[in-house]
Design a protein around this motif. Structure first.
Motif, PDB file in Angstrom:
ATOM      1  N   ALA A 233       0.860  -1.183   0.000  1.00 36.24           N
ATOM      2  CA  ALA A 233       0.000   0.000   0.000  1.00 36.24           C
ATOM      3  C   ALA A 233       0.895   1.232   0.000  1.00 36.24           C
ATOM      4  N   CYS A 339      -3.850   6.256  -1.047  1.00 32.33           N
ATOM      5  CA  CYS A 339      -3.206   4.944  -1.108  1.00 32.33           C
ATOM      6  C   CYS A 339      -3.792   4.063  -2.202  1.00 32.33           C
ATOM      7  N   THR A 341      -3.076  -0.060  -4.175  1.00 34.53           N
ATOM      8  CA  THR A 341      -2.401  -1.352  -4.174  1.00 34.53           C
ATOM      9  C   THR A 341      -2.206  -1.756  -5.630  1.00 34.53           C
ATOM     10  N   LEU A 347      -6.394  -3.975   1.136  1.00 32.68           N
ATOM     11  CA  LEU A 347      -5.863  -5.125   1.861  1.00 32.68           C
ATOM     12  C   LEU A 347      -6.636  -5.247   3.169  1.00 32.68           C
ATOM     13  N   GLY A 362      -4.467   0.416   2.178  1.00 28.72           N
ATOM     14  CA  GLY A 362      -4.480   0.503   0.721  1.00 28.72           C
ATOM     15  C   GLY A 362      -5.818   0.848   0.118  1.00 28.72           C
ATOM     16  N   ALA A 407       5.515  -2.496  -6.049  1.00 29.68           N
ATOM     17  CA  ALA A 407       4.269  -1.922  -5.541  1.00 29.68           C
ATOM     18  C   ALA A 407       4.076  -0.486  -6.019  1.00 29.68           C
ATOM     19  N   ASN A 411       1.081   0.496  -8.407  1.00 30.17           N
ATOM     20  CA  ASN A 411       0.075   1.386  -7.838  1.00 30.17           C
ATOM     21  C   ASN A 411      -0.153   2.589  -8.742  1.00 30.17           C
TER      22      ASN A 411
END
Length: 844
Positions: A233, A339, A341, A347, A362, A407, A411
């Protein structure tokens, strides 16, 4: 301040306050929430407050719907107005492809009870004349949602939590977590202010908590470091601007109600009214990830500089859609961290490897998700499971292979894709290829078009190597994409000849030791196989629903090889290791190893599969070694294919004669070349995952994440033959108490000529909603669409005529027998290819 609680929530935004509220409402009377600054000081304070019900995920749709319904009740309970403006949500479409997307979504909405309406351009223009409609195809309208004041709804949930006994403490920062074997010891530091910055004081306390929930938003990377885990995240910059009052809007509002939240998905923006003007929120390309390694101490309720150049295209698109906004000036601007993911889903659930540690991180649509997240996470914590399957949001869907760089880049991609067409067959390109089996390059050279499963590259289908100029490998559709004919050819190849499938991504665990047999007997529903044999079995949740599907190969009296779904390696491994730790004292020493990356897997299947293997197997009697007497169905043996030692398993997920060939991964290229050369004499075809998915539906083989999940028991899934009720196993009584609310069925669908179901469609009987599909596709054997799903028990009888909702129409679907293709398993047991009738004849 309490120093001992049952549950401690870390983070005082909308997510954290909702979790605190719902835990208290569920009956936990000793709950505390800590916030390092002020409530709402994270991303909550600068959120636009939109409440979109639109989501392609079944679980997330339920979460969003709960939030929308729940927020409307808060004022009556708390006396605080949450600032919910129920103005509706108009999602416009400039193309038929976009309308197809809305129609695919709409049938998911029906399964969750989300109301919607279709609107034509003329209807839009008549109702909201400030909106330009001459280039629109239509729109989907949600009348029950709108927008809310994020601070107000958070404070209302906080007050509701306090009324139920929750202690909320501000200006306390968590600086460490320690598990003492039975509870968490959480070190907390009192925060003060100096020069406008938040600073730590000398005051510290240690709070002992049976359960901890982290809802730390932008600070998720700091949380991950303290817990020693990975949490993908990471925030991405999100901009929105507020205009000065629009005179035309002000005049319109004198005689009309407020506009709905407007979404022009093809232009990548949302717009809503704000004090006579407009708020524009774009989802543009190039928005960067921030705070990859933690939030600076100096960053509180702060923002980033605006980058108007980055959103110029979206700003001009707003002017195009709302022409009166062209002369309106800018009043305010926001560019804050939100945020994300890698797949855009939050999450929510247990932290990997940790006891009683729960993640709620996230959230890219945190205000929309907050209410439902609190409700369903509280169910998981209090009751053991939620009423819906939350696996798609489980934090353990990512493994230790994931890095910060991965990530961050994924993202950014997820942010950019918010309004990109969400084709069910979409494959996003960022950070790929990453995890590749040795034969990747060979398969790519032969036309493989790859999908990504748990980071692994896996062939979806094999297209033409020298594709004509007009062939687009990337062609996606809500109907039949450019790949469809190739998958259909591959499915026929397995039914009529032989095909080779790369199944290396399968999750594989080795369980051994003196306690292994007793443990697995307790852990799974089916009787354990004898040495050299295999069984299909299930591990259950505490609620008695399906947690994991395993193929268990018994290698010796105390050694087992467990194969499960490739997408769920960390998810399955964490559950397995925790269960072993709980029972080792009772059963004896048990060792578990994740050997996924050590073993490659090829699945060879079709009436000529034995012929291909006979050409390469090293044995004094090649005919005999692969025959039914020495190598029967549902057995495993060590064989040698050329110079490659192979753990061969006589199963086939396609329902044809076949073997899974588990081999040392470093020998994969050798084995691939060997099989390819031998297969040439039998026209062996390379086959991808999409054809395999269709073939397994013809056999009614349930798939984890589709038919199998934490919201249904194996008995509801129709898997009674894999449940041994004569033994005791984990979740047995809960499964029996659960009852049969619905049943899994296979349907043959007389659908449209250019489309097949995707596995998310609503099922009707006489106009009444009775269930939903969980899988869908094309049947090469029956020459029509096929699907699997759950319906009311009274609608599950073979021959029942139902309807499946596709593209806003009901199509006839007939319940067929389980395993409609070769129901007696004659072909999969075959010893002599000459005895096997052609595929179509067998289907008939």
């Amino acid at each position: 301040m309490k120093t001992q609680v049952r549950a401690l929530i870390v983070g005082g935004g909308a997510i954290g306050t909702s979790i605190a509220y719902h835990l208290a409402k569920a009956g936990w009377d000793d709950v505390m929430l800590l916030e390092r600054d002020e409530l709402t000081s994270g991303s909550t304070w600068h959120a636009a407050g939109l409440l979109p019900l639109f989501n392609m995920s079944f679980a997330t749709t339920h979460i969003h719907k709960y939030s929308v319904d729940f927020y409307k009740t808060l004022e009556a309970e708390t006396g605080l107005n949450a600032g919910f403006s129920v103005v509706g949500n108009l999602r416009m479409a400039q193309s038929q492809a976009r309308m197809d997307e809305y129609m695919v979504y709409a049938t998911t909405a029906e399964t969750a009870g989300v109301p919607y309406e279709w609107m034509s351009p003329a209807q839009i223009a008549e109702r909201w004349p400030l909106v330009r409609t001459d280039d629109l195809i239509g729109a989907i309208y949600h009348p029950t949602d709108g927008y809310i004041n994020p601070a107000d709804v958070t404070m209302a949930m906080a007050k509701g939590a306090r009324q139920r006994g929750v202690a909320i403490e501000r200006k306390w920062q968590v600086d460490g977590y320690r598990w003492n074997g039975s509870a968490w010891e959480v070190t907390c530091t009192k925060m003060g202010e100096r020069g406008g910055n938040l600073v730590a004081t000398d005051e510290q306390v240690v709070i002992t908590a049976e359960h901890v929930v982290t809802a730390t938003g932008n600070h998720a990377q700091r949380t991950a470091k303290m817990l020693g885990i990975k949490i993908p995240a990471i925030p991405v910059e999100h901009q929105f601007i507020v205009t000065e009052p629009d005179p035309a809007l002000v005049e319109y509002r004198k005689t009309h109600g407020e506009h709905p939240v407007l979404r022009d998905a093809d232009a990548k923006w949302y717009v809503r009214e704000e004090r006579g003007g407009w708020i524009l929120g774009p989802y543009e390309k190039g928005a960067p990830a921030r705070f990859e390694y933690g939030v600076p101490d100096s960053f509180r309720a702060d923002l980033f500089p605006l980058d108007l150049d980055r959103i110029e295209e979206e700003y001009m698109a707003m002017i195009h859609r709302i022409p009166t906004s062209e002369t309106v000036g800018l009043k305010d601007d926001f560019n804050g961290p939100i945020c994300y993911t890698p797949d855009g889903n939050p999450l929510v659930g247990p932290a990997p490897g940790l006891r009683n540690m729960w993640l709620a991180e996230g959230f890219s649509f945190g205000i929309t998700a907050a209410g439902g997240t609190g409700y369903y996470l509280a169910q998981m914590m209090v009751e053991g499971e939620a009423e819906i399957d939350m696996a798609s949001l489980d934090p353990r869907r990512y493994g230790d292979w994931m890095t910060t760089e991965y990530a961050a880049r994924k993202n950014e991609e997820a942010y950019e894709h918010v309004f990109v067409l969400h084709h069910p067959d979409e494959e996003r390109p960022a950070c790929r290829p990453l995890r590749t089996a040795p034969a990747y390059d060979r398969q790519k050279a032969r036309g493989a078009q790859f999908g990504c499963v748990n980071g692994w590259e896996r062939p979806n289908y094999f297209g033409p190597v020298d594709a004509p100029e007009d062939f687009d490998h990337d062609a996606r559709s809500f109907r039949r994409g450019g790949w469809w004919q190739h998958a259909a050819d591959e499915a026929r190849a397995i039914r009529e000849g032989v095909g080779l499938i790369d199944a290396t991504a399968f999750t594989k665990h080795r369980v051994s030791g003196p306690g292994a047999t007793a443990f697995l007997d307790w852990f799974t529903t089916n009787r354990l196989p004898k040495v050299g044999r295999i069984n299909l079995t299930y591990a259950l949740t505490t609620a008695g629903t399906t947690r994991t599907e395993y193929t268990i190969v018994r290698l010796s009296e105390e050694e087992y090889y467990l194969v499960s779904a490739g997408a769920w390696t960390a998810y399955d491994g964490d559950y397995l290791r925790k269960a072993i730790a709980d029972k080792e004292a009772e059963f004896g020493r048990i060792e578990v190893q994740d050997v996924t990356s050590q073993w490659g897997v090829f699945a060879i299947a079709g009436p000529r599969a034995r012929d291909v293997l006979k050409a390469v197997v090293k044995d004094a009697d090649p005919d005999s070694v692969l025959g039914n007497k020495r190598f029967p169905w549902l057995s495993a043996q060590q064989i040698e294919l050329g110079m490659c030692p192979v753990r061969a398993i006589r199963v086939a997920y396609t329902g044809e004669l076949g073997w899974e060939l588990h081999h040392p991964i470093e020998m994969q290229n050798y084995l691939f070349d060997l099989l390819e050369k031998a297969g040439a004499a039998f026209d062996m075809k390379l086959v991808g995952a999409r054809a395999q998915n269709w073939l397994r539906q013809e056999k009614s083989y349930r798939a984890f994440g589709n038919e199998l999940g934490r919201d249904a028991t194996p008995l509801e899934a129709g898997l009674d033959r894999f449940v041994d009720l004569d033994k005791d196993f984990h979740g047995k009584q809960a499964m029996l108490d659960f009852g049969i609310r619905s049943k899994c069925v296979t349907l043959l669908v007389d659908g449209p000529d250019d489309a097949d179901p995707w596995g998310r469609e609503a099922i009707y009987a006489g106009g009444v909603h009775v269930g939903r599909l969980t899988s869908g596709g094309w049947s090469a054997a029956f020459g029509k669409s096929i699907g699997m799903g759950y319906v009311r028990p009274d609608c599950a009888e073979v021959g029942t005529v139902l309807q499946v909702k596709m593209f806003d129409r009901l199509w006839t679907a007939t319940v067929t027998e389980d395993s409609p293709y070769d129901p007696q398993n004659v072909r999969i047991r075959a010893n002599d290819p000459a005895l096997v009738a052609p595929a179509q004849a067998a289907a008939e």
